[in-house]
Design a protein around this motif. Structure first.
Motif, mmCIF file in Angstrom:
data_model
loop_
_atom_site.group_PDB
_atom_site.id
_atom_site.type_symbol
_atom_site.label_atom_id
_atom_site.label_comp_id
_atom_site.label_asym_id
_atom_site.label_seq_id
_atom_site.Cartn_x
_atom_site.Cartn_y
_atom_site.Cartn_z
ATOM 1 N N SER A 211 0.799 -1.215 0.000
ATOM 2 C CA SER A 211 0.000 0.000 0.000
ATOM 3 C C SER A 211 0.836 1.271 0.000
ATOM 4 C CB SER A 211 -0.968 0.001 1.174
ATOM 5 O OG SER A 211 -0.253 0.058 2.365
ATOM 6 N N ALA A 212 2.076 1.194 0.441
ATOM 7 C CA ALA A 212 2.955 2.366 0.351
ATOM 8 C C ALA A 212 4.356 1.864 0.002
ATOM 9 C CB ALA A 212 2.979 3.144 1.655
ATOM 10 N N ALA A 213 5.064 2.687 -0.743
ATOM 11 C CA ALA A 213 6.373 2.263 -1.252
ATOM 12 C C ALA A 213 7.413 2.175 -0.140
ATOM 13 C CB ALA A 213 6.847 3.246 -2.307
ATOM 14 N N PHE A 327 13.223 2.741 4.300
ATOM 15 C CA PHE A 327 11.857 2.299 4.613
ATOM 16 C C PHE A 327 11.575 0.984 3.904
ATOM 17 C CE2 PHE A 327 11.434 6.967 4.795
ATOM 18 C CZ PHE A 327 10.847 7.116 6.034
ATOM 19 N N ALA A 328 11.023 0.015 4.633
ATOM 20 C CA ALA A 328 10.501 -1.189 3.976
ATOM 21 C C ALA A 328 9.188 -0.812 3.295
ATOM 22 C CB ALA A 328 10.268 -2.279 5.017
ATOM 23 N N PRO A 329 8.790 -1.530 2.256
ATOM 24 C CA PRO A 329 7.465 -1.266 1.683
ATOM 25 C C PRO A 329 6.381 -1.587 2.718
ATOM 26 C CG PRO A 329 8.662 -2.934 0.391
ATOM 27 C CD PRO A 329 9.494 -2.624 1.585
ATOM 28 N N THR A 330 5.295 -0.829 2.680
ATOM 29 C CA THR A 330 4.189 -1.059 3.620
ATOM 30 C C THR A 330 3.273 -2.122 3.030
ATOM 31 O OG1 THR A 330 4.340 1.227 4.346
ATOM 32 C CG2 THR A 330 2.285 0.073 4.845
ATOM 33 N N GLY A 362 4.692 7.536 -1.216
ATOM 34 C CA GLY A 362 5.298 7.990 0.039
ATOM 35 C C GLY A 362 5.594 6.784 0.924
ATOM 36 N N SER A 363 6.561 6.935 1.831
ATOM 37 C CA SER A 363 6.967 5.786 2.659
ATOM 38 C C SER A 363 6.569 5.992 4.112
ATOM 39 C CB SER A 363 8.473 5.571 2.555
ATOM 40 O OG SER A 363 8.813 5.302 1.221
#
Ligand code: ZN
Ligand code: ZN
Length: 417
Positions: A211-213, A327-330, A362-363
């Protein structure tokens, strides 16, 4: 978010909507007052907390005043408090009944290095620091849920209230994990949320899966040989080599990543020489990459290293890549996504919950926690207004009860008595 723009109504229709949302409680399972109504009774108290946090913003990993305030509030409501988890993080633990399941609820507490341009009675009093992402509101919403759950105790099991420091690229989630967050406070499910300007008040949006990068930052240092600008034959020109590398990096997404995946590679900085007539020794290229899986991140990193080193070698120079995974992907767990979407629907009606929102670039570092425990991250409507990270952004205090009630509802449904 743009697709919600036309749904944002005027004040009158919003009032109408709030009234309408109040009708959806009739079918509840028990006679207890719905969480949203109950939490509205201390809306003023929560708003005062939010404004106090907004006046006193603190940067990531420096949230000393904020975490002290959070700890004091939790203790005053009879919740067991653990300070200093991952630096300035705080965990509150509330147990009730005999249930052996545990739910973790997470909020972030940090502000941003932005000078506030709002003219508010509770404007930031710290120059250059501002709650421009609404984490003041997130902290307040989780405190609201904590107060409600401590007061009503309409659940059986354990609730871990996770107040996380340093979300804005400061490594706060990882700091808490490294401090044994889920060993010390085991959870069967975790939930987080972010306010979303552009989504109407009283609405929520989520999607299962990616859902988020995720995001990485990179620096590529190209070492050539400096010379007089008029004598290129005496140089190994790192500016020319860095330019070739910059162009070649754009082939990674276009030619290496399957078109079924989304990814971004952006070179955003090129630091080279200082003079008109000097070919420099060294050039540094920097930028960011975004991706929706760890496998794609690895593919980008490998291709970047191969291109940088290979192109530099072809010119007789050297290049080194420093790749930092920020950031890991969400990735929302499908079951937990359904659970929190159902809880949201229980509050405002299913027609006001978007269960298939578009993934965002966005992350969000809650992703690292969701790599350890299945969880879901939902957007809560903040109404019209500036986007986060804008110096005129402000959290909407009317959002607070919707966020707090959703945290409460997901606990009451997930840990039934
Ligand atoms: Zn932010
Ligand atoms: Zn944020």
């Amino acid at each position: 978010m743009a697709k919600y723009g036309n749904l944002v109504g005027d004040i009158a229709s919003r009032a109408q909507w709030i009234k309408h949302a109040g009708c959806s409680y009739r079918n509840r399972r028990n006679n207890a007052m719905p969480a949203l109504d109950h939490i509205r009774r201390y809306h003023d108290e929560l708003t005062a907390i939010r404004h106090d946090l907004h006046i006193h913003p603190e940067l990531g990993m420096e949230e000393h005043r904020t975490s002290a305030l959070v700890a004091e509030k939790l203790e005053s409501w009879g919740i067991e408090v653990h300070r200093g988890v991952g630096g300035t993080g705080v965990v509150g633990v509330l147990r009730n009944g005999t249930g052996n399941r545990a739910i973790g609820l997470r909020a972030d507490m940090d502000a941003l290095p932005i000078n506030e341009l709002n003219d508010l009675p509770y404007k930031s009093q710290t120059p250059g620091v501002m709650h421009a992402c609404g984490h003041d509101g997130h902290t307040t919403m989780l405190l609201g849920a904590a107060k409600y759950l401590a007061e009503t105790k309409n659940f059986s099991g354990t609730v871990n209230f996770i107040f996380q420091p340093g979300e804005e690229g400061c490594g706060g989630a990882l700091a808490m994990l490294e401090d044994g967050l889920f060993d010390r406070f085991p959870c069967d499910a975790i939930y987080g949320m972010h306010n979303a300007p552009g989504i109407e008040l009283g609405k929520y949006a989520i999607r299962p899966g990616a859902s988020a990068a995720g995001g990485a930052f990179f620096d590529i240092v190209v070492h050539g040989k400096g010379a007089h600008g008029a004598r290129p034959e005496a140089s190994i020109d790192p500016v020319l080599i860095a330019s070739h590398i910059t162009a070649a990096l754009q082939s990674i997404v276009a030619r290496n990543i399957t078109p079924k995946e989304m990814a971004v590679v952006s070179v955003t900085k090129m630091i080279a020489g200082d003079a008109y007539n000097v070919i420099p020794e060294v050039v540094t290229l920097s930028g960011t990459a975004r991706f929706f899986s760890r496998a794609v991140a690895e593919q980008i990193e490998n291709a970047m290293r191969r291109l940088a080193e290979g192109i530099a070698a072809g010119f007789g120079a050297t290049a080194t890549l420093d790749w930092r995974f920020i950031f890991a992907p969400t990735i929302n767990d499908p079951e937990r996504t359904r659970d929190i979407a159902d809880a949201a629907a229980g509050i405002v009606g299913d027609e006001h919950v978007d269960r298939d929102r578009e993934p965002g670039m966005g992350s969000e570092d809650f992703s690292f926690m969701m790599e350890k425990v299945p969880g879901a991250y939902i957007l809560v409507g903040n109404g019209p207004g500036y986007t986060p990270h804008n110096p005129r952004y402000n959290f909407n205090d009317e959002t607070t009860p919707y966020g707090a009630a959703l945290y409460a509802e997901v606990v009451e449904r997930g840990l039934p008595k």
